[in-house]
Design an enzyme around this catalytic site. Sequence first.
Site, PDB file in Angstrom:
ATOM      1  N   ASP A  50     -66.224 -57.851  15.326  1.00  0.00           N
ATOM      2  CA  ASP A  50     -65.781 -56.889  14.320  1.00  0.00           C
ATOM      3  C   ASP A  50     -66.127 -55.484  14.822  1.00  0.00           C
ATOM      4  O   ASP A  50     -66.950 -55.319  15.730  1.00  0.00           O
ATOM      5  CB  ASP A  50     -66.531 -57.194  13.013  1.00  0.00           C
ATOM      6  CG  ASP A  50     -66.272 -56.156  11.945  1.00  0.00           C
ATOM      7  OD1 ASP A  50     -65.095 -55.862  11.686  1.00  0.00           O
ATOM      8  OD2 ASP A  50     -67.260 -55.638  11.361  1.00  0.00           O
TER       9      ASP A  50
ATOM     10  N   ASP B 188     -66.084 -51.941  12.519  1.00  0.00           N
ATOM     11  CA  ASP B 188     -66.834 -51.108  11.571  1.00  0.00           C
ATOM     12  C   ASP B 188     -68.093 -51.809  11.072  1.00  0.00           C
ATOM     13  O   ASP B 188     -68.019 -52.907  10.532  1.00  0.00           O
ATOM     14  CB  ASP B 188     -65.962 -50.753  10.354  1.00  0.00           C
ATOM     15  CG  ASP B 188     -64.891 -49.732  10.708  1.00  0.00           C
ATOM     16  OD1 ASP B 188     -64.888 -49.244  11.850  1.00  0.00           O
ATOM     17  OD2 ASP B 188     -64.057 -49.437   9.833  1.00  0.00           O
TER      18      ASP B 188
ATOM     19  N   ASP C 126     -70.266 -58.154  10.183  1.00  0.00           N
ATOM     20  CA  ASP C 126     -71.227 -57.719   9.165  1.00  0.00           C
ATOM     21  C   ASP C 126     -70.741 -57.944   7.732  1.00  0.00           C
ATOM     22  O   ASP C 126     -71.516 -57.796   6.800  1.00  0.00           O
ATOM     23  CB  ASP C 126     -71.546 -56.230   9.327  1.00  0.00           C
ATOM     24  CG  ASP C 126     -70.375 -55.352   8.905  1.00  0.00           C
ATOM     25  OD1 ASP C 126     -69.243 -55.640   9.334  1.00  0.00           O
ATOM     26  OD2 ASP C 126     -70.578 -54.398   8.136  1.00  0.00           O
TER      27      ASP C 126
HETATM   28 MG   LIG Z   1     -67.316 -54.670   9.378  1.00  0.00          MG
END
Ligand SMILES: [Mg+2]
Length: 273
Positions: free
Chosen positions: A9, A11, A214
């Site tokens: 991922d 961001d 996240d």
């Molecule tokens: Mg993310």
Amino acid sequence: MSRLLISTDLDGTLLDHNSYSAEAAQPALLKLRQLQIPWVLNTSKTLAELEPLRQQLEHNHPFVVENGAAIYIPTDSPLAPDLSPDPGGKYRCKIFGPSRRRILLALEPLSQRYRFTGFSALSAERLADITGLTPEEARQAMARQFTEPLIWEDSRAALHDFASELSLLNFQVQRGGRFTHVMGRCDKADAMRWLAEQYSILWGEPVTCMALGDGDNDVGMLQKADLPVLVRSPSHAPPQVPGRTDVVVTEQPGPAGWNDAVSCALQQLGLAT
Ligand SMILES: [Mg+2]
């Protein structure tokens, strides 16, 4: 033997949640380059957003856009040679998701009964205000092909009902770091597994998939990874990954945590000194 593939991922994971910088991950990225280990970007971002970002990151591997809706493979890659070329001519493309036009048509009647604001109703300036992106970056974020991100302004219970209604139409709703994404029934996980299969064919060896994320929209990808890593977030608690007790949760947030997890895995696999 098996070979390592990384699916990450962006961001809040490889990129800092606030500054969007990957600086703290540079030591691990350098090792991946030296070891020629592919690191696939697997993100809710668009093709238009990823092109400048890939230049900054000196990224030359395949990448997954819009939460698993499509995979782009640079034309000079030996991977999946039979895929048809993208109209732009720079990539071969594997598409999993329905078009954004179909999603917007499905959302139109729902906008009467639920409170949300879709990207299609935002100006680039407004999106820039919300995210801290520059107006140019906001325009790239709005150039979507397969998904519609929403600012959810209604209750949690309403979101549940909204998702159920869309589910009947064969769409799904995923909560990301900042936005709620409406999309087809595709997932970062399916794109990762498809790429792992292609690498396995190319290498003639089994592939070990390390996945880092996240947010809630990374959970499926972590569930299907061989080495799942939750990168700690400064803005929310790590999500649950059902069915897995072996998820590594990083000490540090964002790219610093990414750097630690990748460096540690390379050592454990005997790949780095
Ligand atoms: Mg993310």
